[in-house]
Design a protein around this motif. Sequence first.
Motif, PDB file in Angstrom:
ATOM      1  N   VAL A   6      26.309  74.968  73.173  1.00 11.36           N
ATOM      2  CA  VAL A   6      26.768  75.332  74.515  1.00 11.36           C
ATOM      3  C   VAL A   6      27.675  74.212  75.002  1.00 11.36           C
ATOM      4  N   ILE A   7      28.932  74.543  75.300  1.00 11.67           N
ATOM      5  CA  ILE A   7      29.946  73.555  75.664  1.00 11.67           C
ATOM      6  C   ILE A   7      30.323  73.758  77.127  1.00 11.67           C
ATOM      7  N   LEU A   8      30.184  72.684  77.935  1.00 17.64           N
ATOM      8  CA  LEU A   8      30.538  72.725  79.351  1.00 17.64           C
ATOM      9  C   LEU A   8      31.771  71.857  79.587  1.00 17.64           C
ATOM     10  N   THR A   9      32.735  72.385  80.362  1.00 19.15           N
ATOM     11  CA  THR A   9      33.971  71.677  80.669  1.00 19.15           C
ATOM     12  C   THR A   9      34.235  71.740  82.164  1.00 19.15           C
ATOM     13  N   LEU A  10      34.605  70.582  82.767  1.00 22.47           N
ATOM     14  CA  LEU A  10      34.998  70.497  84.168  1.00 22.47           C
ATOM     15  C   LEU A  10      36.487  70.207  84.228  1.00 22.47           C
ATOM     16  N   GLN A  11      37.222  71.019  84.971  1.00 24.27           N
ATOM     17  CA  GLN A  11      38.666  70.850  85.105  1.00 24.27           C
ATOM     18  C   GLN A  11      39.069  70.886  86.579  1.00 24.27           C
ATOM     19  N   GLU A  16      33.620  75.659  83.323  1.00 21.33           N
ATOM     20  CA  GLU A  16      33.728  76.609  82.209  1.00 21.33           C
ATOM     21  C   GLU A  16      32.632  76.332  81.191  1.00 21.33           C
ATOM     22  N   CYS A  17      31.943  77.405  80.776  1.00 23.46           N
ATOM     23  CA  CYS A  17      30.877  77.297  79.776  1.00 23.46           C
ATOM     24  C   CYS A  17      31.224  78.213  78.607  1.00 23.46           C
ATOM     25  N   ARG A  18      31.166  77.677  77.390  1.00 24.84           N
ATOM     26  CA  ARG A  18      31.495  78.444  76.181  1.00 24.84           C
ATOM     27  C   ARG A  18      30.342  78.359  75.188  1.00 24.84           C
ATOM     28  N   THR A  63      21.656  77.050  91.148  1.00 27.36           N
ATOM     29  CA  THR A  63      22.399  77.989  90.309  1.00 27.36           C
ATOM     30  C   THR A  63      23.677  78.403  91.025  1.00 27.36           C
ATOM     31  N   LEU A  64      24.811  78.036  90.449  1.00 28.07           N
ATOM     32  CA  LEU A  64      26.098  78.388  91.043  1.00 28.07           C
ATOM     33  C   LEU A  64      26.562  79.780  90.639  1.00 28.07           C
ATOM     34  N   HIS A  65      26.268  80.160  89.388  1.00 26.92           N
ATOM     35  CA  HIS A  65      26.830  81.408  88.873  1.00 26.92           C
ATOM     36  C   HIS A  65      26.034  81.842  87.644  1.00 26.92           C
ATOM     37  N   SER A  66      25.904  83.153  87.461  1.00 24.46           N
ATOM     38  CA  SER A  66      25.309  83.713  86.240  1.00 24.46           C
ATOM     39  C   SER A  66      26.168  84.878  85.778  1.00 24.46           C
ATOM     40  N   GLN A  67      26.256  85.045  84.475  1.00 23.11           N
ATOM     41  CA  GLN A  67      27.130  86.085  83.919  1.00 23.11           C
ATOM     42  C   GLN A  67      26.471  86.740  82.727  1.00 23.11           C
ATOM     43  N   THR A  68      26.522  88.078  82.702  1.00 22.07           N
ATOM     44  CA  THR A  68      26.042  88.868  81.579  1.00 22.07           C
ATOM     45  C   THR A  68      27.227  89.545  80.914  1.00 22.07           C
ATOM     46  N   PHE A  69      26.980  90.142  79.752  1.00 23.34           N
ATOM     47  CA  PHE A  69      28.050  90.749  78.964  1.00 23.34           C
ATOM     48  C   PHE A  69      27.645  92.171  78.592  1.00 23.34           C
ATOM     49  N   GLY A  70      28.613  93.086  78.616  1.00 26.05           N
ATOM     50  CA  GLY A  70      28.338  94.492  78.349  1.00 26.05           C
ATOM     51  C   GLY A  70      28.190  94.789  76.878  1.00 26.05           C
ATOM     52  N   LYS A  71      27.740  96.018  76.600  1.00 21.80           N
ATOM     53  CA  LYS A  71      27.531  96.445  75.219  1.00 21.80           C
ATOM     54  C   LYS A  71      28.837  96.658  74.479  1.00 21.80           C
ATOM     55  N   ALA A 110      30.844  92.018  68.546  1.00 21.63           N
ATOM     56  CA  ALA A 110      29.727  91.172  68.132  1.00 21.63           C
ATOM     57  C   ALA A 110      30.223  89.863  67.534  1.00 21.63           C
ATOM     58  N   LEU A 111      29.369  88.878  67.578  1.00 20.90           N
ATOM     59  CA  LEU A 111      29.597  87.576  66.957  1.00 20.90           C
ATOM     60  C   LEU A 111      30.933  86.981  67.388  1.00 20.90           C
ATOM     61  N   GLN A 112      31.096  86.814  68.695  1.00 22.87           N
ATOM     62  CA  GLN A 112      32.295  86.185  69.210  1.00 22.87           C
ATOM     63  C   GLN A 112      31.880  85.115  70.220  1.00 22.87           C
ATOM     64  N   GLU A 113      32.868  84.402  70.739  1.00 22.04           N
ATOM     65  CA  GLU A 113      32.596  83.344  71.700  1.00 22.04           C
ATOM     66  C   GLU A 113      32.412  83.935  73.090  1.00 22.04           C
ATOM     67  N   ALA A 114      31.300  83.579  73.731  1.00 17.67           N
ATOM     68  CA  ALA A 114      31.038  84.026  75.102  1.00 17.67           C
ATOM     69  C   ALA A 114      31.470  82.930  76.065  1.00 17.67           C
ATOM     70  N   THR A 115      32.163  83.320  77.143  1.00 21.66           N
ATOM     71  CA  THR A 115      32.715  82.364  78.094  1.00 21.66           C
ATOM     72  C   THR A 115      32.385  82.798  79.514  1.00 21.66           C
ATOM     73  N   ALA A 116      31.981  81.817  80.336  1.00 21.05           N
ATOM     74  CA  ALA A 116      31.739  82.053  81.755  1.00 21.05           C
ATOM     75  C   ALA A 116      32.469  80.972  82.540  1.00 21.05           C
ATOM     76  N   THR A 117      33.218  81.359  83.597  1.00 21.17           N
ATOM     77  CA  THR A 117      33.959  80.412  84.431  1.00 21.17           C
ATOM     78  C   THR A 117      33.589  80.615  85.893  1.00 21.17           C
ATOM     79  N   PHE A 118      33.681  79.517  86.649  1.00 20.83           N
ATOM     80  CA  PHE A 118      33.359  79.569  88.078  1.00 20.83           C
ATOM     81  C   PHE A 118      34.181  78.511  88.795  1.00 20.83           C
ATOM     82  N   ASN A 119      34.810  78.900  89.923  1.00 21.08           N
ATOM     83  CA  ASN A 119      35.590  77.977  90.748  1.00 21.08           C
ATOM     84  C   ASN A 119      34.743  77.510  91.926  1.00 21.08           C
ATOM     85  N   SER A 120      34.706  76.206  92.125  1.00 21.73           N
ATOM     86  CA  SER A 120      33.898  75.627  93.191  1.00 21.73           C
ATOM     87  C   SER A 120      34.715  74.599  93.958  1.00 21.73           C
ATOM     88  N   THR A 121      34.188  74.176  95.101  1.00 21.89           N
ATOM     89  CA  THR A 121      34.830  73.166  95.942  1.00 21.89           C
ATOM     90  C   THR A 121      34.050  71.860  95.854  1.00 21.89           C
TER      91      THR A 121
END
Length: 323
Positions: free
Chosen positions: A163-168, A181-183, A203-211, A215-226
Amino acid sequence: MKLGCMGRILAVSRSEFQSVPLSGPQSSPGSPWLVPVSPRTPPEMFSFSCGTLTLSLTLALFALVCCPGSGEKAFKVHVRPKKLMVKPKGSLEVNCSTTCNQPEMGGLETPLNKTVLAEQTQWKHYLISDISQDTVFHCYFICSGEQVSSSFNVSVYQPPTQVILTLQPTWVTVGKSFTIECRVPAVEPLDSLTLFLFRGNETLHSQTFGKGAPALQEATATFNSTAHREDRHRNFSCLAVLDLLSRGGDIFHKHSEPQMLIIYEPVPDSQMIIIISVVSALLFLFVTSVLLCFIFSQHWRQRRTGTYRVRAAWRRLPQAFWA
């Protein structure tokens, strides 16, 4: 029903009789005899009863011929376990069984490699190998010419290993926005994955993925904050949860390494004016003190030697220049 066919035929054969109590010493209360409606002599009654019995047996035999399999019972096919999970290119064991005592044939239908580990009359135990994607299998048995099958699903899963977390950007001013950003690379099934973004314990944000996601790909979640002043003391992190309980599996958790923001807080204008004024006053005092020290040192030298060192040096300057 086949037994209903037999019952209807026997009911027809018994419709010629009715229960009529006989009077006399041969009858007793509560024990009716079946006798013909029309009175007959005992020999005639015996002849009629034999004929009726023969007719009943004939009808029963006809029912067995016309309703074949009336003595057979429905059978079932079972699969153990019902819900199966396996990693890519993995293998699993499956047991197919039936309630039929003497099945004519049975087995497992699958395009994959299968091996019979053990078997008996009513069950077979298989090893299925090299499963690379979600697949539907079928266990079947044939009993008395009738085939019954049972299907089961096998799901392929890959738990999150990174699990890779990045702050930009990592350096941000208070009140400005930044992106979290979480990958999570190579994870499946994505419809069972949830990503959580945290600031400290919040908890700032949660994300699920549809069917429909591949399969077998990179999942990514992003959130903009102040950015806030308090963020300089908080860790930002990401949690990946793969919930496979509904598929017969377990729950897998994986955390990212915590990250921190570098927060810059600009000084208000009024405070800046005060700071500049204080610095200017201190600088003026410093320069004034240096000048006073120089003047007093020259005055003390003049009293001691009778001349100013600076004036003497100034007078020697033209001579040095012409030389």
